[in-house]
Design an enzyme around this catalytic site. Structure first.
Site, PDB file in Angstrom:
ATOM      1  N   GLY A  47       5.944  26.736  21.645  1.00 23.71           N
ATOM      2  CA  GLY A  47       4.914  26.271  21.940  1.00 23.71           C
ATOM      3  C   GLY A  47       3.930  26.094  23.294  1.00 23.71           C
ATOM      4  O   GLY A  47       3.308  24.987  22.804  1.00 23.71           O
ATOM      5  N   ILE A  80      13.188  24.894  21.836  1.00 23.95           N
ATOM      6  CA  ILE A  80      12.213  25.460  21.646  1.00 23.95           C
ATOM      7  C   ILE A  80      11.964  26.579  21.931  1.00 23.95           C
ATOM      8  O   ILE A  80      10.651  27.736  21.408  1.00 23.95           O
ATOM      9  CB  ILE A  80      11.127  25.028  22.086  1.00 23.95           C
ATOM     10  CG1 ILE A  80      11.044  25.231  23.709  1.00 23.95           C
ATOM     11  CG2 ILE A  80      10.888  23.927  21.312  1.00 23.95           C
ATOM     12  CD1 ILE A  80       9.361  24.306  24.489  1.00 23.95           C
ATOM     13  N   ASN A 139      23.204  28.522  32.964  1.00 24.34           N
ATOM     14  CA  ASN A 139      23.451  29.614  32.444  1.00 24.34           C
ATOM     15  C   ASN A 139      21.613  30.841  32.751  1.00 24.34           C
ATOM     16  O   ASN A 139      21.534  31.004  32.891  1.00 24.34           O
ATOM     17  CB  ASN A 139      23.210  29.664  30.130  1.00 24.34           C
ATOM     18  CG  ASN A 139      23.177  30.960  29.929  1.00 24.34           C
ATOM     19  OD1 ASN A 139      22.983  32.054  30.555  1.00 24.34           O
ATOM     20  ND2 ASN A 139      23.175  30.693  28.437  1.00 24.34           N
ATOM     21  N   GLN A 158      14.068  32.652  30.767  1.00 21.06           N
ATOM     22  CA  GLN A 158      12.687  31.432  31.123  1.00 21.06           C
ATOM     23  C   GLN A 158      11.670  32.302  31.745  1.00 21.06           C
ATOM     24  O   GLN A 158      10.725  32.322  31.806  1.00 21.06           O
ATOM     25  CB  GLN A 158      13.063  30.462  31.178  1.00 21.06           C
ATOM     26  CG  GLN A 158      14.143  29.222  29.888  1.00 21.06           C
ATOM     27  CD  GLN A 158      12.733  29.132  28.869  1.00 21.06           C
ATOM     28  OE1 GLN A 158      12.166  29.058  28.791  1.00 21.06           O
ATOM     29  NE2 GLN A 158      13.215  30.221  27.806  1.00 21.06           N
ATOM     30  N   GLY A 162      15.576  21.942  36.055  1.00 14.89           N
ATOM     31  CA  GLY A 162      14.111  22.840  34.752  1.00 14.89           C
ATOM     32  C   GLY A 162      14.134  23.723  35.033  1.00 14.89           C
ATOM     33  O   GLY A 162      13.663  24.666  36.183  1.00 14.89           O
ATOM     34  N   VAL A 163      14.196  25.425  34.289  1.00 17.15           N
ATOM     35  CA  VAL A 163      13.776  26.474  35.126  1.00 17.15           C
ATOM     36  C   VAL A 163      13.136  27.186  34.260  1.00 17.15           C
ATOM     37  O   VAL A 163      12.044  28.080  34.294  1.00 17.15           O
ATOM     38  CB  VAL A 163      14.827  27.519  34.938  1.00 17.15           C
ATOM     39  CG1 VAL A 163      15.801  27.038  36.464  1.00 17.15           C
ATOM     40  CG2 VAL A 163      15.485  27.976  34.118  1.00 17.15           C
ATOM     41  N   GLU A 166       9.723  26.412  33.401  1.00 18.15           N
ATOM     42  CA  GLU A 166       8.015  26.253  34.140  1.00 18.15           C
ATOM     43  C   GLU A 166       7.892  26.583  35.838  1.00 18.15           C
ATOM     44  O   GLU A 166       6.774  27.658  35.871  1.00 18.15           O
ATOM     45  CB  GLU A 166       7.452  24.798  34.036  1.00 18.15           C
ATOM     46  CG  GLU A 166       6.922  24.312  32.058  1.00 18.15           C
ATOM     47  CD  GLU A 166       6.741  23.054  32.137  1.00 18.15           C
ATOM     48  OE1 GLU A 166       5.759  22.580  31.831  1.00 18.15           O
ATOM     49  OE2 GLU A 166       8.137  22.613  32.175  1.00 18.15           O
TER      50      GLU A 166
END
Length: 739
Positions: A237, A464, A632, A639, A703-704, A706
């Site tokens: 998305g 997503i 992970n 990503q 988080g990774v 962005e």
């Protein structure tokens, strides 16, 4: 500052696991929104406006309604009322286009929905939509790419940036621009709406099933418990599916009116009209520095295009106040209204375009000072977040820069333009640093421990394509001490315990606390049952004498047997025990935080330039990130690699062009809107330095999704300058700029 992560034991957390849902996807078993079909289902195709500004005069549906298979052609006044609602983040009530479909006869952008054709087959619905005749009182739209803010506001300031700039011996004053970027996930937006006379079920392309449920229920005037949103699999998305768009209430209202399931799938051109994009952005950066390279002043002013309907702000100054040490800073923002569809979040909203400008300006300052670009960054490393006046929860940008420089071989760089050659081509090297926020959102999860040794974790979140199914299973396997194959993950359904959106690189960090709390609650329930039953080894024990750890009941003093949860359940003749846990969000919290939480990284890029044939290629990228503990490495690296590919597209290819007469996006297809492909992408070398951020969650994970896109374009354009001597300040690069 957190300590380096010790050498990990062989556990699930930190293992490079392939995706649990991978086999379903590669075998075609995974069912995406548009894969769902039901008896008596009808197909809907929207009719889009062919002007970008004006008013509808007439809509003639007579011919379309007489065509084979057509069941209805719906326009304003033909549907149940769809209400206008007020977005509210705190109530999980966010949407992109605030105007309900068919709300009035005013046209504000090209492709705005004006009618809906519904038929037995998609082909019949498409033919009927094409046959709808609409006449307009058209006006000249404003899609001017030159942006002038209608008004500006101060985003952040300290000291006296203008005075310090005037006094600085070395200054940079440069303008940067980014063309509109359109999300182009493989899966276009789609809604399958099923109304049973009392309840509405939506199979959706949604990055937030709970919010989508809340918005649609309120728009349609239904109780929230009567609306269910399902999104088990999503074909990515990039932010365009974070909030509901108008095709969803259209499909839902049509299903309610006609009493039959409705499938509405947007075409690729429609993706350029009415489901968001990163808007055009123009930025001005002024840097003032001392002769030894210390920043004295930083001024960052930006303006982005927004729609007539909305006041969408691309927060380009998100990273500016904390990125470098500078005593005098001023950041302002502004909006310019245009006859375009409403913009929305696109991977790395705000910081990504903002860092293109500020990191490009830092490269220009380094050249003017005669300093190595790496050295300039290290000289200006802050000791705390100078924007907030608080320490960083974890900041290891220096390590990213030095490790990346070493792995790239930066010490071999010669600074003169076009001074490096290889195999007959000119080689250019560039670098940039980057930042992305680290935060949590309110979230809930449940866990069920079963007597067969399996566990089920559930949350109304969604995957997503980032690996959420897999990482959730890894968390549970780690916390319970069981094999990952024994963990079932249930997400993508609004009827599950309240989850949160897949956006802002916040979902994984948001799930850690709730999953841990749910396991603890299930363990406490199991302890209560175990001590109350006379047939267990724990009968008569006091709760404080026992603990539930790693999926086992054990005595604090070791004087009782240790039993894993399934053994206890079988002894109790109970099939399962469950628990639920919640976690409080940090994003958007009121008041001054104790810590500034961000991830950081550094990109090193190499390009080759062959001027005789005007051939530019990205030949190498080395990137290093400080993103907390990596749960992970395989999915995390994937990503980052995907984000870097998008960065190559942003720098070299991607830009939506609007026709100045009609206001239509003229390159609204994957043939004309160019994205990076395999031939454009070299081998990507991605590394993580693991410093857990325990201020964010118990696993220290950030988080990774962005952070990999932030800074990429600036590293590439700096490399292009080093190879060609041409400074690219407007994206995407056009080859004629290098000729």
């Amino acid at each position: 500052m957190s300590e380096p992560l010790a050498a990990p034991s062989i556990t699930e957390i930190g293992k490079a696991r392939t995706r649990n849902d991978g086999p379903l996807k590669v075998t075609g078993t995974a069912r995406y929104a548009s894969d769902h079909s039901f008896p008596n289902m009808l197909y809907a195709v929207p009719v889009g406006a062919t002007i970008a500004k004006g008013k509808i005069k007439t809509i003639d549906t007579s011919r379309a309604r007489q065509m084979p298979g057509v069941r209805a052609v719906l326009k304003r006044g033909d549907l149940i009322p769809i209400s206008r609602i007020t977005p509210s983040f705190g109530d999980a009530l966010m949407l992109d286009e605030p105007r309900p479909p068919f709300d009035d006869d005013i046209i504000r952008y090209y492709g705005q929905y004006v009618a809906l054709a519904v038929a037995d087959t998609f082909e019949e619905a498409k033919a009927a939509a094409d046959a709808v005749a609409v006449s307009y009182a058209a006006e000249t739209p404003n899609v001017d790419p030159h942006l002038v803010a209608e008004e500006t506001k101060v985003v952040s300031e300290r000291g006296d940036a203008k005075k310090a700039y005037a006094a600085a011996p070395i200054t940079i004053d440069a303008h940067y621009a980014i063309s509109p970027e359109t999300h182009n996930p493989i899966e276009t937006h789609a809604t399958v709406a099923v109304w049973d006379g009392d309840e509405l079920t939506l199979y959706e392309t949604s990055q937030g099933v709970v919010n989508h449920r809340n918005v649609l229920a309120d728009m349609l005037g239904l109780p929230r418990h009567k609306v269910r949103v399902i999104a088990k699999f999503i074909g990515s998305g990039f932010g365009s599916k974070l909030w509901p768009w108008s095709q969803s209430p259209l499909a839902a209202a049509a299903a309610i009116k006609l009493g039959r399931p409705i499938k509405l799938v947007l075409s690729r051109p429609m993706m350029f009209h009415s489901v968001g994009h990163r808007p055009r952005i123009e930025q001005r950066v002024r840097l003032g520095g001392s002769a030894d390279g210390r920043l004295m002043s930083l001024q960052h002013d930006y303006v982005n295009a927004t729609s007539i309907l909305d006041d969408y702000e691309e927060n380009c100054g998100e990273a500016t106040p904390h990125m470098y040490s500078v005593p005098n800073l001023g950041v302002t923002s502004g909006l310019a209204k245009r006859n375009i569809g409403t913009p929305t979040s696109m991977r790395g909203p705000g910081a990504v375009p903002g860092l293109f400008a500020t990191e490009s300006a830092m490269d220009e300052l380094a050249i003017k000072l005669g300093l190595d670009p790496v050295e300039l960054r290290l000289i200006n490393e802050p000791q705390l977040d100078e924007g907030l006046g608080v320490p960083f929860s974890s900041r290891h940008l220096k390590e990213c820069v030095t490790l990346g420089a070493g792995k790239f071989g930066w010490s071999k760089r010669t600074s003169p333009v076009a001074s490096m050659k290889r195999d007959g081509a000119t080689v250019g090297w560039g670098m940039a640093t980057c930042s992305w926020l680290a935060a949590r959102l309110d979230c809930t999860a449940s866990i069920e421990l079963r007597d067969d040794g399996t566990a089920r974790v559930a949350s109304a979140s969604q995957d997503i394509g980032t690996g959420t199914y897999t990482v959730m299973a890894q968390m549970v396997a780690e916390m319970l001490g069981i094999a990952i194959e024994r963990v079932e993950v249930a997400i993508g359904d609004s009827r599950l315990p309240m989850g949160t959106v897949s956006g802002g690189s916040m979902l994984t960090a948001s799930l850690v606390g709730p999953i841990s709390a749910a396991i603890a609650a299930a363990g406490e329930a199991l302890l209560g049952l175990a001590v109350a039953d006379q047939n267990t080894p724990f009968s008569g024990a006091k709760a404080k004498e026992l603990q539930f750890r790693q999926g086992r009941i054990e005595a604090q003093n070791g004087n009782r047997p240790t039993m894993i949860f399934d053994e206890v359940l079988r002894g109790l003749k109970i099939s399962a025990v469950s628990g639920q846990g919640s976690g409080e969000g940090s994003f958007g919290a009121q008041g001054k935080p104790k810590f500034s939480s961000h991830s950081f990284g550094a990109h090193f890029a190499e390009v080759t330039w062959q001027p005789d044939i005007a051939r530019l290629r990205v030949s190498r990228v080395v990137s290093v990130f400080d993103a907390g503990r990596i749960l992970n490495p395989m999915t995390a690296r994937n990503q980052i690699e995907g984000a870097i590919v998008m960065g190559i597209g942003m720098a070299l290819f991607e830009g939506t062009e609007y026709d100045t007469v009609s206001g239509a996006p003229v390159n609204a297809s994957l043939a004309d809107y160019v994205v990076a492909t395999n031939a454009d992408v070299p081998a990507l070398d991605v590394h993580f330095i693991e410093y857990p951020d325990f201020n964010l969650n118990a696993l220290g994970a950030r988080g990774v999704g962005e952070i990999g896109l932030a800074g990429t374009a600036a590293a590439l354009t700096s490399a292009i300058y080093h190879a060609t001597g041409v400074r690219i300040r407007e994206l995407p690069l056009r080859i004629e700029q290098l000729l």
